[in-house]
Design an enzyme around this catalytic site. Sequence first.
Site, short mmCIF file in Angstrom:
data_model
loop_
_atom_site.label_atom_id
_atom_site.label_comp_id
_atom_site.label_asym_id
_atom_site.label_seq_id
_atom_site.Cartn_x
_atom_site.Cartn_y
_atom_site.Cartn_z
N HIS A 21 49.70 -8.59 57.11
CA HIS A 21 50.96 -7.80 56.56
C HIS A 21 51.30 -8.14 55.04
CE1 HIS A 21 52.97 -6.68 60.46
NE2 HIS A 21 51.72 -7.24 60.79
N ASP A 124 59.39 -5.86 56.29
CA ASP A 124 58.53 -5.69 57.43
C ASP A 124 59.26 -5.40 58.62
OD1 ASP A 124 55.46 -6.90 57.70
OD2 ASP A 124 56.50 -6.40 59.67
N ALA A 352 35.97 -14.60 54.64
CA ALA A 352 35.14 -13.92 53.92
C ALA A 352 35.78 -12.90 53.01
CB ALA A 352 34.11 -13.21 55.02
N GLN A 354 35.91 -9.78 52.68
CA GLN A 354 35.66 -8.57 53.51
C GLN A 354 35.17 -7.55 52.89
OE1 GLN A 354 36.92 -8.21 57.54
NE2 GLN A 354 38.04 -6.52 57.11
N HIS A 369 37.90 -6.51 65.38
CA HIS A 369 38.77 -6.34 66.44
C HIS A 369 39.92 -5.21 66.45
CE1 HIS A 369 40.94 -7.50 62.92
NE2 HIS A 369 42.11 -8.00 63.76
N ALA A 392 47.94 -7.03 70.12
CA ALA A 392 48.62 -6.26 69.13
C ALA A 392 48.37 -4.79 69.49
CB ALA A 392 48.40 -6.55 67.81
N GLU A 393 48.35 -3.72 68.54
CA GLU A 393 48.31 -2.34 68.80
C GLU A 393 46.72 -2.07 68.73
OE1 GLU A 393 48.24 -3.55 65.90
OE2 GLU A 393 47.73 -2.19 64.28
N1 UDP Z 1 40.16 -10.75 56.08
C1 UDP Z 1 39.49 -11.35 55.01
N2 UDP Z 1 38.52 -12.04 55.23
C2 UDP Z 1 38.27 -12.71 56.66
C3 UDP Z 1 39.43 -12.25 57.59
C4 UDP Z 1 40.00 -10.91 57.38
O1 UDP Z 1 39.51 -10.73 53.88
O2 UDP Z 1 37.50 -13.44 56.73
C5 UDP Z 1 41.32 -9.57 55.63
C6 UDP Z 1 40.81 -8.27 55.94
O3 UDP Z 1 40.18 -7.75 55.01
C7 UDP Z 1 42.06 -7.60 56.28
C8 UDP Z 1 42.93 -8.69 56.83
O4 UDP Z 1 42.46 -10.01 56.35
O5 UDP Z 1 42.48 -7.30 55.09
C9 UDP Z 1 43.38 -8.56 58.21
O6 UDP Z 1 44.09 -7.64 58.64
P1 UDP Z 1 43.76 -6.89 60.08
O7 UDP Z 1 44.96 -5.82 60.11
O8 UDP Z 1 42.66 -6.13 59.84
O9 UDP Z 1 43.82 -7.95 61.25
P2 UDP Z 1 44.87 -9.23 61.68
O10 UDP Z 1 43.98 -10.25 60.87
O11 UDP Z 1 46.10 -8.68 61.15
O12 UDP Z 1 44.66 -9.16 63.06
#
Ligand code: UDP
Length: 482
Positions: A21, A124, A352, A354, A369, A392-393
């Site tokens: 978020h 939020d 990471a 990402q 996931h 979650a969703e």
């Molecule tokens: N993310 C990242 N590195 C990691 C794990 C997650 O940059 O090792 C970032 C990913 O790019 C995304 C966010 O964290 O922007 C995770 O949000 P997401 O909605 O995918 O999953 P949540 O963590 O809310 O389950």
Amino acid sequence: MAGNENRQLHMFFFPFMAQGHMIPTIDMAKLFASRGIKATIITTALNAPLLAKTIQRSKNLGVEIGVLVIKFPTIEAGLPEGCESFHMASSHGVQQKFFKATTMLEPQIEQLLQEHAPDCLLADIFFPWATDTATKYGIPRLVFHGTGFFALCALECLRLSEPYKNVSSDSEPFSIPNLPNDIKLTREQLPDYLKENVESTEFAKFFKRCRESEARSYGVVVNSFYELEQDYVDHYRKVMGRKAWHIGPLSVCNKDTEDKAQRGKESSIDEHGYCLKWLDTKKPHSVVYICFGSIADFNESQLTEIAMGLEASRQQFIWVVKKEKNHGEEEWLPEGFEKRMEGKGLIIRGWAPQVLILDHEAVGGFVTHCGWNSILEGVAAGVSMVTWPVSAEQFFNEKLVTQVLKIGLSVGALRWVSLEGDSVNKDAIEKAVSRIMVGGEAGEMRNRAKVLGELARRAVEEGGSSVLDLNAGIEDLKSIGC
Ligand code: UDP
């Protein structure tokens, strides 16, 4: 004020304290600020430093974002010291306390509204009290969900028609009525809070309050783009009658490498340089990236299955593992795994970069996931996906990827299990990873993903659907006198 169109609009952005978020909210604040809005983010003391570098880089480029820091009532809510981010809430009980803590934030937000008199509060969905607070100060409240239109529509249709009550077992598929596509789910894939009687648990009551406060809010801002889920954007607006603006994919608005690298936290692999250099040595579309977001927390036996499945798939990989080494030991890792995988696979422990990884041309597949940010980041990078929803969703997002967009296939996780996820064996992992990376089916999915990636980029360019909707949202706010 109405009639004073040149006055600068001031918006408060108040994200839920979780990476999924906070990250898109920072991007949103940057986006609005780049269009002349005065943007102020409200966050807590331990979360503020995570924003500092992004805000400084933004400032260097002439885009200023303010930050206001509030106190998170950790002790008052009975949380462990320092627990100011949802990923630190490691059990259902602690999560409940975390939500309780957020309900105590209202007086501090009221005070900030009084002191700074912003024109709009974008808060939020997990702050259900925010609509009334904004109303008290005579300003509109916008909602940020952190998910896409498809999941929002699916949740609402399920809530209204409760088709899961008409099946004889948890694993019997049913269709979600009144959606643009025939989407099949099972009861065991649904979030607990949806199936529970709304008055029976604290979570169910909380989600009911969130829903009601959304219905009374001024509108919804969504991290998505029209071309991705247009039937569901239209459905949400027309059938559900809500004002909604799609302004994403927000991650694509980051042009600077450091901005992409430092989303959420500092990455834990050598200033992100090492893994990108490693990727530079690989052929296009030859590496699969595996990451399960910031909250899902697989147990050791599941990690072992993933390691064995990856090895058996014979694919090159980057795998993000949240668990830190315990005194240098990792008993779950098959013996000799890292030695055998040298040059072929890379494990990143912790966090990471990402977006940088997904955007690299060597990456051809993404085991995810199904967190909404991850899905959008995968879409924007044009990679096909193996879907492995946890909670979650995420099971809704899986259906969008596999049944509507057809850019991915399911690993076969069947049950919604908060944090740990359903267990999936190595054979299913091997099969899904191989299918996504090699063969005709993989090529078709990747081609569709590439087309969507191109559309995603265009959506956030000048004249693109998301930019037009962002402008429309700002004009709408101005038209009501903000
Ligand atoms: N993310 C990242 N590195 C990691 C794990 C997650 O940059 O090792 C970032 C990913 O790019 C995304 C966010 O964290 O922007 C995770 O949000 P997401 O909605 O995918 O999953 P949540 O963590 O809310 O389950």
